[in-house]
Design a protein around this motif. Structure first.
Motif, PDB file in Angstrom:
ATOM      1  N   UNK A  75      15.174  -2.852  -5.539  1.00 26.20           N
ATOM      2  CA  UNK A  75      14.785  -3.033  -6.683  1.00 26.20           C
ATOM      3  C   UNK A  75      14.166  -3.169  -8.290  1.00 26.20           C
ATOM      4  N   UNK A  76      12.794  -2.630  -7.580  1.00 29.51           N
ATOM      5  CA  UNK A  76      11.335  -1.946  -8.704  1.00 29.51           C
ATOM      6  C   UNK A  76      11.138  -1.035  -9.325  1.00 29.51           C
ATOM      7  N   UNK A  77      11.911   0.031  -8.241  1.00 31.05           N
ATOM      8  CA  UNK A  77      11.978   1.635  -8.621  1.00 31.05           C
ATOM      9  C   UNK A  77      12.380   1.852 -10.137  1.00 31.05           C
ATOM     10  N   UNK A  78      12.115   2.980 -11.145  1.00 27.85           N
ATOM     11  CA  UNK A  78      12.346   3.811 -11.769  1.00 27.85           C
ATOM     12  C   UNK A  78      13.628   3.482 -12.289  1.00 27.85           C
ATOM     13  N   UNK A  79      13.935   4.677 -10.740  1.00 24.07           N
ATOM     14  CA  UNK A  79      15.337   5.247 -10.481  1.00 24.07           C
ATOM     15  C   UNK A  79      16.138   4.489  -8.969  1.00 24.07           C
ATOM     16  N   UNK A  80      16.330   3.472  -9.505  1.00 24.16           N
ATOM     17  CA  UNK A  80      16.906   2.484  -7.899  1.00 24.16           C
ATOM     18  C   UNK A  80      17.721   3.812  -6.889  1.00 24.16           C
ATOM     19  N   UNK A  81      17.835   3.774  -5.840  1.00 26.22           N
ATOM     20  CA  UNK A  81      18.358   5.220  -5.123  1.00 26.22           C
ATOM     21  C   UNK A  81      19.779   4.211  -4.827  1.00 26.22           C
ATOM     22  N   UNK A  82      20.612   5.154  -5.417  1.00 27.68           N
ATOM     23  CA  UNK A  82      22.215   4.084  -5.055  1.00 27.68           C
ATOM     24  C   UNK A  82      22.176   4.019  -3.508  1.00 27.68           C
ATOM     25  N   UNK A  83      23.155   3.100  -2.805  1.00 32.82           N
ATOM     26  CA  UNK A  83      23.336   2.537  -1.497  1.00 32.82           C
ATOM     27  C   UNK A  83      23.587   4.235  -0.725  1.00 32.82           C
ATOM     28  N   UNK A  84      22.477   4.417  -0.013  1.00 40.38           N
ATOM     29  CA  UNK A  84      22.840   5.528   0.192  1.00 40.38           C
ATOM     30  C   UNK A  84      22.228   5.371   1.988  1.00 40.38           C
ATOM     31  N   UNK A  85      22.142   7.107   2.323  1.00 44.37           N
ATOM     32  CA  UNK A  85      22.024   7.055   3.974  1.00 44.37           C
ATOM     33  C   UNK A  85      20.519   6.631   4.447  1.00 44.37           C
ATOM     34  N   UNK A  86      19.027   6.310   3.867  1.00 47.79           N
ATOM     35  CA  UNK A  86      18.413   5.699   3.791  1.00 47.79           C
ATOM     36  C   UNK A  86      18.613   4.122   4.818  1.00 47.79           C
ATOM     37  N   UNK A  87      19.829   3.066   3.697  1.00 45.02           N
ATOM     38  CA  UNK A  87      19.933   2.410   3.835  1.00 45.02           C
ATOM     39  C   UNK A  87      21.022   2.044   4.663  1.00 45.02           C
ATOM     40  N   UNK A  88      21.925   2.756   5.368  1.00 45.14           N
ATOM     41  CA  UNK A  88      22.822   3.311   5.860  1.00 45.14           C
ATOM     42  C   UNK A  88      21.598   3.557   7.543  1.00 45.14           C
ATOM     43  N   UNK A  89      21.021   4.021   7.782  1.00 47.79           N
ATOM     44  CA  UNK A  89      19.644   3.985   8.275  1.00 47.79           C
ATOM     45  C   UNK A  89      18.849   2.989   8.949  1.00 47.79           C
ATOM     46  N   UNK A  90      18.305   2.120   7.845  1.00 43.97           N
ATOM     47  CA  UNK A  90      17.673   0.761   7.845  1.00 43.97           C
ATOM     48  C   UNK A  90      18.337  -0.307   8.629  1.00 43.97           C
ATOM     49  N   UNK A  91      19.731  -0.085   7.936  1.00 44.87           N
ATOM     50  CA  UNK A  91      20.935  -0.885   8.914  1.00 44.87           C
ATOM     51  C   UNK A  91      20.996  -1.319  10.022  1.00 44.87           C
ATOM     52  N   UNK A  92      21.689   0.577  10.140  1.00 46.65           N
ATOM     53  CA  UNK A  92      21.819   0.487  11.861  1.00 46.65           C
ATOM     54  C   UNK A  92      20.071   0.098  12.816  1.00 46.65           C
ATOM     55  N   UNK A  93      18.900   0.399  12.356  1.00 48.22           N
ATOM     56  CA  UNK A  93      18.380   0.146  12.917  1.00 48.22           C
ATOM     57  C   UNK A  93      17.882  -1.423  13.176  1.00 48.22           C
ATOM     58  N   UNK A  94      17.851  -1.589  12.013  1.00 45.84           N
ATOM     59  CA  UNK A  94      17.774  -3.786  12.584  1.00 45.84           C
ATOM     60  C   UNK A  94      18.662  -4.022  12.976  1.00 45.84           C
ATOM     61  N   UNK A  95      19.935  -3.521  12.806  1.00 46.22           N
ATOM     62  CA  UNK A  95      20.757  -4.287  13.713  1.00 46.22           C
ATOM     63  C   UNK A  95      21.126  -3.965  14.953  1.00 46.22           C
ATOM     64  N   UNK A  96      20.476  -2.764  15.450  1.00 39.15           N
ATOM     65  CA  UNK A  96      20.572  -2.539  16.854  1.00 39.15           C
ATOM     66  C   UNK A  96      19.031  -2.642  17.546  1.00 39.15           C
ATOM     67  N   UNK A  97      18.369  -3.099  16.992  1.00 39.33           N
ATOM     68  CA  UNK A  97      16.486  -2.916  17.157  1.00 39.33           C
ATOM     69  C   UNK A  97      16.421  -3.165  18.393  1.00 39.33           C
ATOM     70  N   UNK A  98      16.871  -3.918  19.254  1.00 38.94           N
ATOM     71  CA  UNK A  98      17.115  -4.434  20.658  1.00 38.94           C
ATOM     72  C   UNK A  98      17.450  -3.826  21.054  1.00 38.94           C
ATOM     73  N   UNK A  99      18.649  -3.122  21.478  1.00 42.73           N
ATOM     74  CA  UNK A  99      18.791  -2.324  22.363  1.00 42.73           C
ATOM     75  C   UNK A  99      17.652  -1.076  22.462  1.00 42.73           C
ATOM     76  N   UNK A 100      17.655  -0.932  20.876  1.00 41.57           N
ATOM     77  CA  UNK A 100      16.377   0.286  20.712  1.00 41.57           C
ATOM     78  C   UNK A 100      15.397   0.365  21.307  1.00 41.57           C
TER      79      UNK A 100
END
Length: 139
Positions: A34-59
């Motif tokens: 939100x504060x970035x000059x050129x915000x990144x689109x909903x990209x692979x970093x978001x996919x990775x973060x969502x996945x790590x958060x969703x599966x954190x317990x098993x990871x």
């Protein structure tokens, strides 16, 4: 550095910062975007973060079982962030070949952590990669 490699680095940066602040990685990612000059689109970093958060317990369970002689608390926070991301890609990212998931994590360890970290990351993820097909079948 390719787009996905940059996204992996962004995701590790967020996971690391969130761990240090004891905050939610997805919230931190949203705030930074939100504060970035050129915000990144909903990209692979978001996919990775969502996945790590969703599966954190098993990871974390798998890392605890297979990081021989290491507890999660004892691991350097950046190495733990790299391992979490690498293991998510290894087991849940169907479009990332196993060797690529391991190699990308090792490359991140080379650029972001200590001289011993690439070998450590490779060892832990390598052990898990050998049994990845079996692990995926139990998810």
């Amino acid at each position: 550095m390719g787009a996905r490699s940059k996204a992996r680095k962004r995701a590790v940066d967020i996971l690391y910062a969130a761990a240090l602040r004891d905050s939610d990685p997805l919230t931190l990612h949203t705030e930074r975007t939100a504060v970035a000059e050129h915000p990144a689109p909903d990209d692979y970093a978001t996919t990775l973060l969502e996945g790590v958060v969703a599966h954190r317990e098993r990871i974390d369970e798998l890392l605890t079982e297979h990081a021989e002689g290491w507890t999660l608390d004892r691991m350097p926070p950046v190495d733990l962030a790299i391992l979490r991301l690498g293991l998510f890609e290894l087991l849940w990212a169907q479009d990332v070949p196993d060797p690529v998931a391991v190699d990308e994590a090792v490359q991140l360890a080379k650029s972001l952590s200590t001289d011993d970290s690439p070998r450590f990351v490779n060892g832990v993820l390598g052990r898990l990669a050998v049994m990845a097909d079996h692990l995926r079948a139990t998810l």
